[in-house]
Design an enzyme around this catalytic site. Structure first.
Site, PDB file in Angstrom:
ATOM      1  N   ARG A   1      23.875 -10.962  11.349  1.00  0.00           N
ATOM      2  CA  ARG A   1      22.625 -11.082  10.586  1.00  0.00           C
ATOM      3  C   ARG A   1      21.742 -12.189  11.137  1.00  0.00           C
ATOM      4  O   ARG A   1      20.521 -12.151  10.981  1.00  0.00           O
ATOM      5  CB  ARG A   1      22.954 -11.301   9.103  1.00  0.00           C
ATOM      6  CG  ARG A   1      23.448 -10.039   8.427  1.00  0.00           C
ATOM      7  CD  ARG A   1      24.013 -10.304   7.062  1.00  0.00           C
ATOM      8  NE  ARG A   1      25.386 -10.772   7.139  1.00  0.00           N
ATOM      9  CZ  ARG A   1      25.965 -11.532   6.212  1.00  0.00           C
ATOM     10  NH1 ARG A   1      25.281 -11.920   5.166  1.00  0.00           N
ATOM     11  NH2 ARG A   1      27.229 -11.895   6.353  1.00  0.00           N
TER      12      ARG A   1
ATOM     13  N   GLU B   1      34.561 -18.201   5.031  1.00  0.00           N
ATOM     14  CA  GLU B   1      34.799 -18.198   3.590  1.00  0.00           C
ATOM     15  C   GLU B   1      35.818 -17.107   3.256  1.00  0.00           C
ATOM     16  O   GLU B   1      36.605 -17.235   2.331  1.00  0.00           O
ATOM     17  CB  GLU B   1      33.480 -17.957   2.855  1.00  0.00           C
ATOM     18  CG  GLU B   1      33.549 -18.132   1.359  1.00  0.00           C
ATOM     19  CD  GLU B   1      32.247 -17.740   0.665  1.00  0.00           C
ATOM     20  OE1 GLU B   1      31.280 -17.345   1.341  1.00  0.00           O
ATOM     21  OE2 GLU B   1      32.223 -17.813  -0.580  1.00  0.00           O
TER      22      GLU B   1
HETATM   23  O1  LIG Z   1      29.411 -20.955   6.921  1.00  0.00           O
HETATM   24  P1  LIG Z   1      30.513 -19.954   7.067  1.00  0.00           P
HETATM   25  O2  LIG Z   1      31.600 -20.122   6.032  1.00  0.00           O
HETATM   26  O3  LIG Z   1      31.065 -19.920   8.445  1.00  0.00           O
HETATM   27  O4  LIG Z   1      29.908 -18.516   6.744  1.00  0.00           O
HETATM   28  C1  LIG Z   1      28.628 -18.098   7.172  1.00  0.00           C
HETATM   29  C2  LIG Z   1      28.703 -16.886   8.054  1.00  0.00           C
HETATM   30  O5  LIG Z   1      29.211 -15.770   7.316  1.00  0.00           O
HETATM   31  C3  LIG Z   1      28.349 -14.653   7.512  1.00  0.00           C
HETATM   32  O6  LIG Z   1      28.654 -13.947   8.655  1.00  0.00           O
HETATM   33  P2  LIG Z   1      29.855 -12.922   8.796  1.00  0.00           P
HETATM   34  O7  LIG Z   1      30.980 -13.607   9.486  1.00  0.00           O
HETATM   35  O8  LIG Z   1      30.129 -12.292   7.470  1.00  0.00           O
HETATM   36  O9  LIG Z   1      29.317 -11.888   9.863  1.00  0.00           O
HETATM   37  P3  LIG Z   1      28.085 -10.865   9.949  1.00  0.00           P
HETATM   38  O10 LIG Z   1      26.813 -11.678  10.056  1.00  0.00           O
HETATM   39  O11 LIG Z   1      28.415 -10.176  11.211  1.00  0.00           O
HETATM   40  O12 LIG Z   1      28.105 -10.000   8.729  1.00  0.00           O
HETATM   41  C4  LIG Z   1      27.001 -15.288   7.710  1.00  0.00           C
HETATM   42  O13 LIG Z   1      26.101 -14.410   8.359  1.00  0.00           O
HETATM   43  C5  LIG Z   1      27.327 -16.495   8.535  1.00  0.00           C
HETATM   44  O14 LIG Z   1      27.359 -16.185   9.923  1.00  0.00           O
HETATM   45  N1  LIG Z   2      28.585 -15.453  -0.190  1.00  0.00           N
HETATM   46  C1  LIG Z   2      28.143 -14.966   0.972  1.00  0.00           C
HETATM   47  N2  LIG Z   2      27.150 -14.051   0.997  1.00  0.00           N
HETATM   48  C2  LIG Z   2      26.721 -13.554   2.171  1.00  0.00           C
HETATM   49  N3  LIG Z   2      27.210 -13.894   3.360  1.00  0.00           N
HETATM   50  C3  LIG Z   2      28.193 -14.806   3.379  1.00  0.00           C
HETATM   51  N4  LIG Z   2      28.863 -15.367   4.398  1.00  0.00           N
HETATM   52  C4  LIG Z   2      29.757 -16.219   3.886  1.00  0.00           C
HETATM   53  N5  LIG Z   2      29.684 -16.255   2.552  1.00  0.00           N
HETATM   54  C5  LIG Z   2      28.706 -15.378   2.204  1.00  0.00           C
END
Ligand SMILES: O=P(O)(O)OC[C@H]1O[C@H](OP(=O)(O)OP(=O)(O)O)[C@H](O)[C@@H]1O
Ligand SMILES: Nc1ncnc2[nH]cnc12
Length: 179
Positions: free
Chosen positions: A62, A99
């Site tokens: 994203r 997370e």
């Molecule tokens: O601060 P953190 O605890 O590391 O979490 C934040 C990350 O989690 C989500 O990505 P995700 O890994 O879900 O991947 P995506 O963007 O491919 O959906 C979001 O887009 C961040 O990159």
């Molecule tokens: N609560 C949340 N919503 C969307 N993206 C996330 N990535 C990590 N935590 C998230």
């Protein structure tokens, strides 16, 4: 009159218990669907940036949407930080905890010219594990991380504090309480 932050907040949808029970998932796909949602978000993020940026380091997946548009707005190049195994050239990689799981990020080892001014960009900051892995990668590649920018921060999860402790100027447009 509503603020830009209020307008953007109204475009973010919250989906409970995704991808796991107890997670309040902040879904930016609805903001992206709005004709002016992305441009207003990018304009507001650009206003928080001081000085020239050589590269926006955008984090898959994203983060690519926000980071790509912000790179255009700032007149910067775009450095793609991807999940490991996706980039075709020689890479460096960093593991990190999420997370809701663990993962590994990678970048091309030659993507960053020495001392390039790099802005790390993602859609959301939670624990900071992802953003800190990106910061470590850029620094290992010789780049100068001048800040990190996010659309959304979940301050209770401590990512902002962790970035500041790592010497990174971290800012976000919207803060959400709870997970
Ligand atoms: O601060 P953190 O605890 O590391 O979490 C934040 C990350 O989690 C989500 O990505 P995700 O890994 O879900 O991947 P995506 O963007 O491919 O959906 C979001 O887009 C961040 O990159
Ligand atoms: N609560 C949340 N919503 C969307 N993206 C996330 N990535 C990590 N935590 C998230």
């Amino acid at each position: 009159m509503t603020s830009v932050a209020d307008d953007l907040r109204a475009l973010v949808r919250t989906i409970p218990d995704f991808p796991k029970p107890g997670i309040q998932f902040r879904d930016i796909t609805t903001l992206m669907l709005d004709r002016s949602g992305l441009s207003r978000a990018v304009d507001a993020l650009a206003d928080t940036v001081d000085g020239p940026i050589d590269l926006v380091a955008a984090i898959e997946a994203r983060g690519f949407a926000i980071g790509g548009a912000l790179a255009v707005k700032l007149g910067a190049g775009l450095l793609l930080i991807r999940k490991d195994g996706k980039l075709p050239g020689k890479t460096i990689a960093e593991d990190y905890a999420l997370e809701y799981g663990t993962d590994r990020l990678a970048m091309h080892v030659d993507a960053c010219t020495p001392d390039a001014r790099v802005l790390v960009v993602d859609d959301l900051l939670a624990t900071g594990g992802t953003a800190l892995a990106a910061v470590r990668l850029v620094r290992r590649a010789g780049g100068n991380v001048v800040g990190a920018r996010f659309l959304i921060d979940l301050p209770e999860l401590g990512g902002g504090d962790a970035l500041v402790a790592a010497g990174v100027d971290a800012r976000s447009l919207l803060a959400y309480e709870g997970h």
